[in-house]
Design a protein around this motif. Sequence first.
Motif, PDB file in Angstrom:
ATOM      1  N   VAL A 174      44.158  15.696  71.523  1.00  8.89           N
ATOM      2  CA  VAL A 174      44.115  14.983  70.253  1.00  8.89           C
ATOM      3  C   VAL A 174      43.281  15.756  69.224  1.00  8.89           C
ATOM      4  CG1 VAL A 174      43.358  12.844  69.130  1.00  8.89           C
ATOM      5  CG2 VAL A 174      44.450  12.766  71.366  1.00  8.89           C
ATOM      6  N   ARG A 175      42.246  16.426  69.697  1.00  7.81           N
ATOM      7  CA  ARG A 175      41.351  17.122  68.773  1.00  7.81           C
ATOM      8  C   ARG A 175      42.052  18.323  68.137  1.00  7.81           C
ATOM      9  NH1 ARG A 175      37.750  16.206  73.116  1.00  7.81           N
ATOM     10  NH2 ARG A 175      36.224  14.601  72.605  1.00  7.81           N
ATOM     11  N   SER A 176      41.787  18.503  66.849  1.00  7.57           N
ATOM     12  CA  SER A 176      42.319  19.660  66.146  1.00  7.57           C
ATOM     13  C   SER A 176      41.592  19.788  64.820  1.00  7.57           C
ATOM     14  CB  SER A 176      43.823  19.517  65.899  1.00  7.57           C
ATOM     15  OG  SER A 176      44.061  18.498  64.939  1.00  7.57           O
ATOM     16  N   THR A 177      41.728  20.941  64.203  1.00  9.81           N
ATOM     17  CA  THR A 177      41.148  21.129  62.873  1.00  9.81           C
ATOM     18  C   THR A 177      41.771  20.158  61.889  1.00  9.81           C
ATOM     19  OG1 THR A 177      40.823  23.462  63.363  1.00  9.81           O
ATOM     20  CG2 THR A 177      40.707  22.813  61.057  1.00  9.81           C
ATOM     21  N   GLU A 196      56.871  20.640  69.388  1.00 14.95           N
ATOM     22  CA  GLU A 196      56.374  21.376  70.537  1.00 14.95           C
ATOM     23  C   GLU A 196      55.216  22.279  70.148  1.00 14.95           C
ATOM     24  OE1 GLU A 196      59.431  21.172  69.545  1.00 14.95           O
ATOM     25  OE2 GLU A 196      60.400  19.979  71.116  1.00 14.95           O
ATOM     26  N   ALA A 197      55.352  22.931  68.971  1.00 12.95           N
ATOM     27  CA  ALA A 197      54.275  23.816  68.525  1.00 12.95           C
ATOM     28  C   ALA A 197      53.030  23.024  68.204  1.00 12.95           C
ATOM     29  CB  ALA A 197      54.733  24.610  67.298  1.00 12.95           C
ATOM     30  N   GLU A 198      53.213  21.836  67.655  1.00 16.63           N
ATOM     31  CA  GLU A 198      52.048  21.012  67.305  1.00 16.63           C
ATOM     32  C   GLU A 198      51.270  20.634  68.553  1.00 16.63           C
ATOM     33  OE1 GLU A 198      51.120  16.701  65.260  1.00 16.63           O
ATOM     34  OE2 GLU A 198      52.999  17.734  64.789  1.00 16.63           O
ATOM     35  N   VAL A 199      51.965  20.324  69.626  1.00 18.70           N
ATOM     36  CA  VAL A 199      51.306  19.955  70.860  1.00 18.70           C
ATOM     37  C   VAL A 199      50.512  21.122  71.423  1.00 18.70           C
ATOM     38  CG1 VAL A 199      51.669  19.250  73.245  1.00 18.70           C
ATOM     39  CG2 VAL A 199      52.958  18.147  71.412  1.00 18.70           C
ATOM     40  N   THR A 200      51.071  22.315  71.359  1.00 18.20           N
ATOM     41  CA  THR A 200      50.386  23.453  71.967  1.00 18.20           C
ATOM     42  C   THR A 200      49.152  23.865  71.186  1.00 18.20           C
ATOM     43  OG1 THR A 200      51.772  25.008  70.734  1.00 18.20           O
ATOM     44  CG2 THR A 200      52.529  24.358  72.920  1.00 18.20           C
ATOM     45  N   THR A 201      49.050  23.483  69.897  1.00 18.65           N
ATOM     46  CA  THR A 201      47.892  23.896  69.094  1.00 18.65           C
ATOM     47  C   THR A 201      46.926  22.747  68.863  1.00 18.65           C
ATOM     48  OG1 THR A 201      49.065  23.401  67.055  1.00 18.65           O
ATOM     49  CG2 THR A 201      49.214  25.656  67.881  1.00 18.65           C
ATOM     50  N   ALA A 202      47.131  21.627  69.507  1.00 15.47           N
ATOM     51  CA  ALA A 202      46.327  20.443  69.205  1.00 15.47           C
ATOM     52  C   ALA A 202      44.883  20.583  69.595  1.00 15.47           C
ATOM     53  CB  ALA A 202      46.921  19.222  69.918  1.00 15.47           C
ATOM     54  N   ALA A 203      44.549  21.516  70.488  1.00 15.61           N
ATOM     55  CA  ALA A 203      43.173  21.656  70.960  1.00 15.61           C
ATOM     56  C   ALA A 203      42.466  22.830  70.315  1.00 15.61           C
ATOM     57  CB  ALA A 203      43.161  21.820  72.475  1.00 15.61           C
ATOM     58  N   GLU A 204      42.942  23.309  69.134  1.00 18.25           N
ATOM     59  CA  GLU A 204      42.414  24.550  68.584  1.00 18.25           C
ATOM     60  C   GLU A 204      40.947  24.461  68.219  1.00 18.25           C
ATOM     61  OE1 GLU A 204      44.743  25.442  65.183  1.00 18.25           O
ATOM     62  OE2 GLU A 204      44.830  23.376  64.520  1.00 18.25           O
ATOM     63  N   GLY A 232      46.614  13.807  77.320  1.00 21.88           N
ATOM     64  CA  GLY A 232      45.991  12.523  77.017  1.00 21.88           C
ATOM     65  C   GLY A 232      47.030  11.482  76.676  1.00 21.88           C
ATOM     66  N   ARG A 233      46.611  10.240  76.635  1.00 18.51           N
ATOM     67  CA  ARG A 233      47.525   9.151  76.328  1.00 18.51           C
ATOM     68  C   ARG A 233      47.649   8.926  74.829  1.00 18.51           C
ATOM     69  NH1 ARG A 233      44.968   4.511  79.954  1.00 18.51           N
ATOM     70  NH2 ARG A 233      43.098   5.552  79.173  1.00 18.51           N
ATOM     71  N   TRP A 234      46.762   9.541  74.041  1.00 22.69           N
ATOM     72  CA  TRP A 234      46.756   9.344  72.597  1.00 22.69           C
ATOM     73  C   TRP A 234      47.368  10.544  71.888  1.00 22.69           C
ATOM     74  CZ3 TRP A 234      44.946   5.102  69.878  1.00 22.69           C
ATOM     75  CH2 TRP A 234      44.277   4.137  70.636  1.00 22.69           C
ATOM     76  N   SER A 235      48.128  10.283  70.846  1.00 18.23           N
ATOM     77  CA  SER A 235      48.540  11.330  69.924  1.00 18.23           C
ATOM     78  C   SER A 235      47.558  11.333  68.761  1.00 18.23           C
ATOM     79  CB  SER A 235      49.950  11.063  69.409  1.00 18.23           C
ATOM     80  OG  SER A 235      49.959   9.893  68.592  1.00 18.23           O
ATOM     81  N   ARG A 236      47.616  12.381  67.951  1.00 20.09           N
ATOM     82  CA  ARG A 236      46.724  12.410  66.793  1.00 20.09           C
ATOM     83  C   ARG A 236      47.028  11.252  65.849  1.00 20.09           C
ATOM     84  NH1 ARG A 236      47.021  18.364  64.540  1.00 20.09           N
ATOM     85  NH2 ARG A 236      48.742  18.528  66.006  1.00 20.09           N
TER      86      ARG A 236
END
Length: 399
Positions: free
Chosen positions: A16-19, A176-184, A202-206
């Motif tokens: 869930v975490r991202s910039t 798909e790209a958004e998921v792979t960069t979600a922990a940047e 995780g069970r939560w989306s952003r």
Amino acid sequence: MNRLTDALAAKFASPVRSTRLTVVLGRWLGICFTVCFATGLFSHGLQNPPSWMLFPTRPVGIYQLTQGLHITSGIASIPLLLAKLWSVYPELLKWPPVRSVVHALERGSIALLVASSLVQVVTGLINTYKWYPWPFPFRETHYWLSWVVWGSLLLHIAVKLPLIAGHWRRARRPREAEVTTAAEVMTTAAGPGGRQPPAVAGRWSRRGFLAAVGVTTGAVVLGTAGQSFAWLSPANFFAPRKMGTGPQGVPVNRTAADAKVGPLAQNPGWKLNISYRGQSRSYTLGELGALPQAEHDLPIACVEGWSQTVRWRGVRIRDLVQAMGAAPESDLLVTSLEPEGAYRFMSMPAVYTADEQTLVALELNGGVLELDHGYPARIIAPGRPGVLQTKWLQSLEIL
């Protein structure tokens, strides 16, 4: 140490975490902090006016609005601040904690922003309940700390501006790209071999997380803003003051017992003394009641955020001032019967004295003032904080 930080990062990892998440939360929090800061400066200026201060009296509920926004935005900032801290706290796990002088200054500014913000919102919330479990003066500390918060916030924005600008708008990219960069932003320093700790599903989306934060913020606002705004009063479940409660259906902050004025205020020989250039005149309660009376609907709005508009009846202060041969546009020094306290004396600028709705109030909602509301007489003026609407009048000095 790297192994330990890698293990901790893996334990607390979340996709869930991202910039982008941090920027969105920071935008919401920045709006709340800006509203809180601006309205707080206005309130402080009314109570400790600088020489250039303007005193708007219209609309009559201007302080009711601004202080209601101040407290409401301050309360809204609490869940937003906690959510933003959650979005970035894995950064604390990076090792080494300081990599250069510039990095040390950056982390120091962030530490100052976080610490001052937490102290500011927590003490501000406690103040709404009139509980002061600390040795320092709240009002002065709250004022100066607001400058620390605001200054460190501006510094933080300046340091992080490239990241903020790059993630201000949502990127257009496949899911798909958004998921792979979600922990940047979540990831810690690279582990052995330059590999990053794996993100944890995780069970939560952003979007879900932001929706939860929005609902939580909305709930605390709706549950407390009713102390300030009448149309929200039915939903006021958590605020310490509720409209329509208290003597004569109006809340009270400081009672006559708190002020130790009971015997003085109930003295049958009470008189209001008015002085100007060596001359003085005294009015009994009966004489004040025999003068021309005016009625106005004005709010009593306290710095703790609660307010209520009620009907006041009494003598226009400008009539009393003119009866002494002074100009209506005169500054006043108002003295209460209170034997001590920060608001025993109150300075009233000329703009309030000359206003036709500023009263020496004798009645509230059609009845004689209750003792806790300032009997035998009190000040009520448009656009002023409740602490400056002096109760239990003793004298007016025309300056």
